[in-house]
Design an enzyme around this catalytic site. Sequence first.
Site, PDB file in Angstrom:
ATOM      1  N   ALA A 165       0.819  -1.209   0.000  1.00 41.03           N
ATOM      2  CA  ALA A 165       0.000   0.000   0.000  1.00 41.03           C
ATOM      3  C   ALA A 165       0.858   1.267   0.000  1.00 41.03           C
ATOM      4  O   ALA A 165       0.462   2.290  -0.542  1.00 41.03           O
ATOM      5  CB  ALA A 165      -0.938  -0.005   1.209  1.00 41.03           C
ATOM      6  N   THR A 166       2.043   1.197   0.611  1.00 36.88           N
ATOM      7  CA  THR A 166       2.911   2.380   0.624  1.00 36.88           C
ATOM      8  C   THR A 166       3.235   2.802  -0.802  1.00 36.88           C
ATOM      9  O   THR A 166       3.083   3.969  -1.181  1.00 36.88           O
ATOM     10  CB  THR A 166       4.203   2.080   1.407  1.00 36.88           C
ATOM     11  OG1 THR A 166       3.840   1.828   2.768  1.00 36.88           O
ATOM     12  CG2 THR A 166       5.182   3.238   1.349  1.00 36.88           C
TER      13      THR A 166
ATOM     14  N   CYS B  68       8.182   2.857  16.988  1.00 35.36           N
ATOM     15  CA  CYS B  68       9.000   3.127  18.176  1.00 35.36           C
ATOM     16  C   CYS B  68      10.439   3.230  17.715  1.00 35.36           C
ATOM     17  O   CYS B  68      10.972   2.282  17.153  1.00 35.36           O
ATOM     18  CB  CYS B  68       8.905   1.972  19.156  1.00 35.36           C
ATOM     19  SG  CYS B  68       7.284   1.824  19.852  1.00 35.36           S
TER      20      CYS B  68
ATOM     21  N   ASN C 156      -6.036   3.030  10.761  1.00 35.39           N
ATOM     22  CA  ASN C 156      -5.246   1.900  11.259  1.00 35.39           C
ATOM     23  C   ASN C 156      -5.053   1.927  12.764  1.00 35.39           C
ATOM     24  O   ASN C 156      -4.769   0.914  13.380  1.00 35.39           O
ATOM     25  CB  ASN C 156      -3.884   1.856  10.558  1.00 35.39           C
ATOM     26  CG  ASN C 156      -3.199   3.198  10.492  1.00 35.39           C
ATOM     27  OD1 ASN C 156      -3.809   4.203  10.141  1.00 35.39           O
ATOM     28  ND2 ASN C 156      -1.933   3.233  10.848  1.00 35.39           N
TER      29      ASN C 156
ATOM     30  N   THR D  64       9.568  -6.134 -12.919  1.00 34.72           N
ATOM     31  CA  THR D  64       9.070  -7.495 -13.126  1.00 34.72           C
ATOM     32  C   THR D  64       8.025  -7.856 -12.076  1.00 34.72           C
ATOM     33  O   THR D  64       8.266  -7.715 -10.880  1.00 34.72           O
ATOM     34  CB  THR D  64      10.247  -8.495 -13.057  1.00 34.72           C
ATOM     35  OG1 THR D  64      11.203  -8.108 -14.034  1.00 34.72           O
ATOM     36  CG2 THR D  64       9.786  -9.928 -13.307  1.00 34.72           C
TER      37      THR D  64
HETATM   38  N1  PMP Z   1      -2.285   2.576   4.638  1.00 30.44           N
HETATM   39  C1  PMP Z   1      -2.775   2.151   5.804  1.00 30.44           C
HETATM   40  C2  PMP Z   1      -4.099   2.692   6.279  1.00 30.44           C
HETATM   41  C3  PMP Z   1      -2.069   1.228   6.565  1.00 30.44           C
HETATM   42  O1  PMP Z   1      -2.542   0.816   7.732  1.00 30.44           O
HETATM   43  C4  PMP Z   1      -0.819   0.745   6.075  1.00 30.44           C
HETATM   44  C5  PMP Z   1       0.001  -0.243   6.877  1.00 30.44           C
HETATM   45  N2  PMP Z   1       0.124   0.039   8.221  1.00 30.44           N
HETATM   46  C6  PMP Z   1      -0.352   1.228   4.853  1.00 30.44           C
HETATM   47  C7  PMP Z   1      -1.110   2.141   4.149  1.00 30.44           C
HETATM   48  C8  PMP Z   1       0.976   0.759   4.281  1.00 30.44           C
HETATM   49  O2  PMP Z   1       0.828  -0.565   3.853  1.00 30.44           O
HETATM   50  P1  PMP Z   1       2.066  -1.469   3.374  1.00 30.44           P
HETATM   51  O3  PMP Z   1       2.611  -2.089   4.607  1.00 30.44           O
HETATM   52  O4  PMP Z   1       1.425  -2.487   2.458  1.00 30.44           O
HETATM   53  O5  PMP Z   1       3.011  -0.606   2.662  1.00 30.44           O
END
Ligand code: PMP
Length: 383
Positions: A70-71, A325, A152, A237
């Site tokens: 997601a990052t 942390c 989160n 890839t």
């Molecule tokens: N968005 C949210 C709301 C998340 O909770 C997280 C992970 N803590 C991320 C993005 C990032 O996800 P990833 O670990 O897949 O990069």
Amino acid sequence: MNFPFDANAGVAARKEALDAFLEIERNAPGNPASLHRSGQRAQGALEKARALVAATLDCSPSAIYFTSGATEANNLAILGFARSFLRLEGRPPSFLSSLAEHPSCLGPLRFLQQEGCSLQLFDLDKHAKVLPESRLPAQDTFDFAATQWVNNETGVIQPIRQIKALLPDSSWFHVDAAQGVGKIQLVSTLQQSTSLVLSGHKFGAPKGVGVLRLQDHVLLDPIFAGGGHQEGIRPGTESPALAMAFAVALDLAVKEQSTIENHWHILTQLFISKLSESFRPFFNHAPAGEGVANTLNLTFKHVDGRMLLPACDAEGLELSMGSACRSGAPQPSPVLIAAGRTTDEAKASLRISFDWNTTTEQVIEGAKRLNTVLGRLYNVAKG
Ligand code: PMP
């Protein structure tokens, strides 16, 4: 017995996803971009995974881009949009978001702000829920709005329908759904989003795979240069094995969602009632009825937060403070601070998040151990 109550940080990959991963790594180990037979077998597996993800999300397979998580997907959507907008419109875009966002959203937005883009933020309530009315009437039109689906840290479900309703049709509407998938039912506003982000390790795929779902025909510039993979939007890839593990885990998480949600409701209520037996005061940031059922975020009064996580860890309780942390010193959560907590309150907060395998026995014994830890720290704070 161990107490892995940190599911929002990520859960173990489920067996079905690992089986799918191994099957493809063994039987289709080629590079999906190669034109020979083994390359084509890998390409077939990749496209099968893409089609399965698309079927679950009810979109066309061409809308699905696999990423490392997601990052990367958040960065690609935000920075890629800004780059193509500037190129086409000749001016920097304006953004709307909130301090509840994950750093992978807020980080690129802050970066663009430094580069001259305007960034406005919604106010938050005490559960870190976005207050859409804080931007009403919408005096400004925004080119891009970024919101998470579920927070989160507190588990609050953001009012994405109301946020979307604030925006003109021409605005890009970005939803980071990393924390919602498998926890609550998929809703139609997600389909209306211009870009949607998912993270595999939050629902039972291995770590290192995510998805960016783009609406058809939107323009997005790549943020790294490379070959023409995934239409050049996300070069590099692809891993057919990770893609299929993601697809399998997503399919199961969505199918099993309502059953696990009921189970989590029982577990969170049980945990709170067991914890309450000690009569030590705490504030629950997880909003009743407005959050996902697996998440609790508790602030403990009269407890020195600096000792909380290490003391929990010594009891086998794997919990989180909701933020990284660094060098053993807990940093207060910026999200809780933005939601109105003091620094001391934010430091004395714990996120407890149950996963698909959490049992009643773990919850009862876990609450007991947390009570023991709190009793010790409470006495230290009083003394
Ligand atoms: N968005 C949210 C709301 C998340 O909770 C997280 C992970 N803590 C991320 C993005 C990032 O996800 P990833 O670990 O897949 O990069």
